[in-house]
Design a protein around this motif. Structure first.
Motif, short mmCIF file in Angstrom:
data_model
loop_
_atom_site.label_atom_id
_atom_site.label_comp_id
_atom_site.label_asym_id
_atom_site.label_seq_id
_atom_site.Cartn_x
_atom_site.Cartn_y
_atom_site.Cartn_z
N GLN A 1 0.80 -1.22 0.00
CA GLN A 1 0.00 0.00 0.00
C GLN A 1 0.84 1.28 0.00
OE1 GLN A 1 -3.21 0.14 -0.49
NE2 GLN A 1 -3.51 2.34 -0.20
N PRO A 2 1.83 1.45 0.92
CA PRO A 2 2.63 2.68 0.85
C PRO A 2 3.37 2.85 -0.47
CG PRO A 2 2.95 1.58 2.95
CD PRO A 2 2.22 0.62 2.07
N LEU A 3 3.86 1.74 -1.02
CA LEU A 3 4.58 1.82 -2.30
C LEU A 3 3.63 2.21 -3.43
CD1 LEU A 3 7.17 1.56 -3.86
CD2 LEU A 3 6.81 -0.92 -3.99
N GLN A 4 2.42 1.70 -3.43
CA GLN A 4 1.44 2.14 -4.41
C GLN A 4 1.16 3.63 -4.28
OE1 GLN A 4 -1.34 -1.61 -3.74
NE2 GLN A 4 -2.16 -0.29 -5.32
N GLU A 5 1.06 4.11 -3.05
CA GLU A 5 0.77 5.53 -2.81
C GLU A 5 1.91 6.41 -3.30
OE1 GLU A 5 -1.95 4.50 1.12
OE2 GLU A 5 0.11 5.19 1.35
N LEU A 6 3.15 5.98 -3.04
CA LEU A 6 4.30 6.76 -3.51
C LEU A 6 4.41 6.69 -5.03
CD1 LEU A 6 6.81 8.44 -2.96
CD2 LEU A 6 8.06 6.30 -2.52
N SER A 7 4.21 5.51 -5.59
CA SER A 7 4.24 5.34 -7.04
C SER A 7 3.21 6.24 -7.72
CB SER A 7 3.99 3.87 -7.38
OG SER A 7 4.02 3.66 -8.77
N LEU B 1 1.21 11.21 -10.58
CA LEU B 1 0.38 12.40 -10.58
C LEU B 1 1.19 13.68 -10.72
CD1 LEU B 1 -2.19 11.46 -7.78
CD2 LEU B 1 -2.69 11.82 -10.21
N VAL B 2 2.34 13.75 -10.04
CA VAL B 2 3.19 14.94 -10.15
C VAL B 2 3.65 15.12 -11.59
CG1 VAL B 2 5.39 15.96 -9.47
CG2 VAL B 2 3.89 14.98 -7.73
N ARG B 3 4.01 14.03 -12.25
CA ARG B 3 4.42 14.14 -13.66
C ARG B 3 3.22 14.45 -14.55
NH1 ARG B 3 8.70 9.93 -12.67
NH2 ARG B 3 10.63 11.12 -12.87
N GLU B 4 2.07 13.84 -14.27
CA GLU B 4 0.86 14.10 -15.05
C GLU B 4 0.45 15.56 -14.96
OE1 GLU B 4 -2.50 12.70 -17.41
OE2 GLU B 4 -0.48 11.95 -17.00
N ARG B 5 0.67 16.17 -13.79
CA ARG B 5 0.28 17.56 -13.55
C ARG B 5 1.48 18.50 -13.55
NH1 ARG B 5 -3.36 15.91 -8.21
NH2 ARG B 5 -4.91 14.63 -9.33
N ALA B 6 2.55 18.09 -14.25
CA ALA B 6 3.80 18.86 -14.22
C ALA B 6 3.58 20.31 -14.64
CB ALA B 6 4.85 18.20 -15.11
N GLY B 7 2.75 20.55 -15.65
CA GLY B 7 2.48 21.91 -16.08
C GLY B 7 1.78 22.71 -15.01
N GLU B 8 0.77 22.13 -14.39
CA GLU B 8 0.02 22.81 -13.33
C GLU B 8 0.90 23.09 -12.11
OE1 GLU B 8 -3.66 21.71 -10.27
OE2 GLU B 8 -3.27 20.44 -12.01
N TYR B 9 1.78 22.13 -11.77
CA TYR B 9 2.62 22.28 -10.58
C TYR B 9 3.97 22.95 -10.89
CZ TYR B 9 -0.57 18.93 -8.33
OH TYR B 9 -1.66 18.28 -7.80
N ARG B 10 4.19 23.29 -12.16
CA ARG B 10 5.43 23.96 -12.59
C ARG B 10 6.67 23.12 -12.23
NH1 ARG B 10 1.85 27.40 -10.60
NH2 ARG B 10 2.75 27.40 -8.53
N VAL B 11 6.58 21.83 -12.54
CA VAL B 11 7.63 20.87 -12.24
C VAL B 11 8.32 20.43 -13.52
CG1 VAL B 11 8.00 18.46 -11.52
CG2 VAL B 11 6.64 19.99 -10.09
N GLU C 1 -0.33 0.00 -14.91
CA GLU C 1 0.84 0.20 -15.78
C GLU C 1 1.21 1.68 -15.80
OE1 GLU C 1 3.99 -0.56 -17.66
OE2 GLU C 1 2.64 -2.25 -17.27
N TYR C 2 2.44 1.98 -15.34
CA TYR C 2 2.90 3.36 -15.26
C TYR C 2 3.91 3.72 -16.34
CZ TYR C 2 0.94 3.44 -10.49
OH TYR C 2 0.11 3.39 -9.40
N GLY C 3 4.42 2.73 -17.07
CA GLY C 3 5.57 3.01 -17.92
C GLY C 3 6.74 3.37 -17.02
N GLU C 4 7.38 4.51 -17.29
CA GLU C 4 8.43 5.01 -16.40
C GLU C 4 7.98 6.27 -15.66
OE1 GLU C 4 12.35 5.33 -17.93
OE2 GLU C 4 12.33 3.34 -18.87
N GLN C 5 6.68 6.52 -15.68
CA GLN C 5 6.15 7.74 -15.05
C GLN C 5 6.27 7.72 -13.53
OE1 GLN C 5 6.13 9.94 -17.57
NE2 GLN C 5 4.15 10.73 -16.94
N ASN C 6 6.52 6.55 -12.94
CA ASN C 6 6.66 6.47 -11.48
C ASN C 6 8.11 6.29 -11.05
OD1 ASN C 6 6.87 3.85 -12.54
ND2 ASN C 6 6.05 2.90 -10.67
N ARG C 7 9.06 6.38 -11.99
CA ARG C 7 10.48 6.18 -11.66
C ARG C 7 11.10 7.48 -11.15
NH1 ARG C 7 15.59 7.02 -13.77
NH2 ARG C 7 17.10 5.35 -13.32
#
Length: 270
Positions: free
Chosen positions: A82-88, A93-103, A138-144
């Motif tokens: 569970q914690p690993l799923q949450e971190l993954s 999400l941070v990458r998905e929202r990179a534009g919104e979060y200015r990341v 399936e995240y691809g490399e979006q969670n790396r």
């Protein structure tokens, strides 16, 4: 500063707090995107330590990073990945929202302390593991992570293990395959990101052998790694300030070393 909150998984008790820079619009030349750090406080997977949350987040924020602190599931809810799923999912999400979060999506580090260091190292070594894919999609490399910062981390499942942490996260007893799976040095490979580690030699809670084993595994796999082993000090020192109850100017140098390493790794200067 803009402060945001979100839950990484529907139905989860996990919570992410973000501290975000906003561009200074009156500047002729200004930074529009920032590297980021996702923080995982320690607490033996029984709780999330306050002293390893905001005090650390604000140091990275002051150095020019967007910061996301994950308060992950603990206790009996820490089982079943569970914690690993949450971190993954937080990374996704941070990458998905990179534009919104200015990341900058190519410059996101994970940083963890003690059991949070175990969680951070779990993502760094297991982000593409079939068990996580099966449970989290399936995240691809979006969670790396692009880099790992491991602060007096729990790593081993042998006689140097922090038994409470591994029992909580595995739901298994020492000596069983489920318990042994979470000995993370065995999962290091070419897929593992560069790492920064620090630990005190006097740590009588999570023995320094945990970081020594991780550094050796990274070296064997030819993964860039910087490691600092400081002679004095106990466990849970966080940023080594009066605020965290662990004031120690000598050991507090780890934060400057870490920021220098991370800036060099990411090619980033404030």
């Amino acid at each position: 500063m803009e402060r945001i909150q979100f839950s990484p998984l529907p139905g989860s008790c996990a919570q992410v707090t973000g501290y975000l820079h906003t561009p200074l619009t009156e500047m002729a030349v200004r930074r529009e995107r920032f590297p980021a750090v996702v923080l995982c406080p320690g607490g033996a997977y029984a709780m999330c330590s306050q002293r390893e949350a905001d005090p650390v987040a604000l140091r990275f924020f002051a150095a020019g990073y967007q910061v996301f602190t994950l308060l992950y599931s603990t206790g009996e809810k820490a089982r079943n990945f569970q914690p690993l799923q949450e971190l993954s999912q937080t990374f996704w999400l941070v990458r998905e929202r990179a534009g919104e979060y200015r990341v900058d999506p190519e410059k996101i580090a994970v940083c963890g302390f003690s059991a949070g260091g175990h969680l951070a190292a779990s993502l760094g070594t297991l982000w593409n593991h079939e068990e996580l894919r099966k449970r989290g999609g399936e995240y691809g490399e979006q969670n790396r992570p692009n880099a790992m910062i491991l602060c007096y981390p729990v790593i081993l499942a042998n006689q140097c293990a922090h038994v409470e942490s591994l029992r909580n996260v595995s739901g298994c007893e020492p000596g069983t395959p489920g318990y042994g799976f979470f000995s993370l040095e065995q999962h290091v490979g070419p897929h593992t990101p560069p790492a920064f580690l620090w630990h005190t030699m006097e740590d009588d809670c999570v023995p320094v052998e945990n970081s020594l084993a991780m550094a050796a595994a990274l070296h064997r796999a030819n993964i860039p790694c910087e490691a600092h082993f400081l002679p004095f000090g106990g466990h849970g020192m966080s940023v080594c300030t009066q605020e965290t109850g662990t004031q120690d100017a000598y050991n507090a140098r780890w934060m400057d070393w870490c920021l220098t390493w991370l800036g060099h790794t990411f090619g980033y200067t404030l």
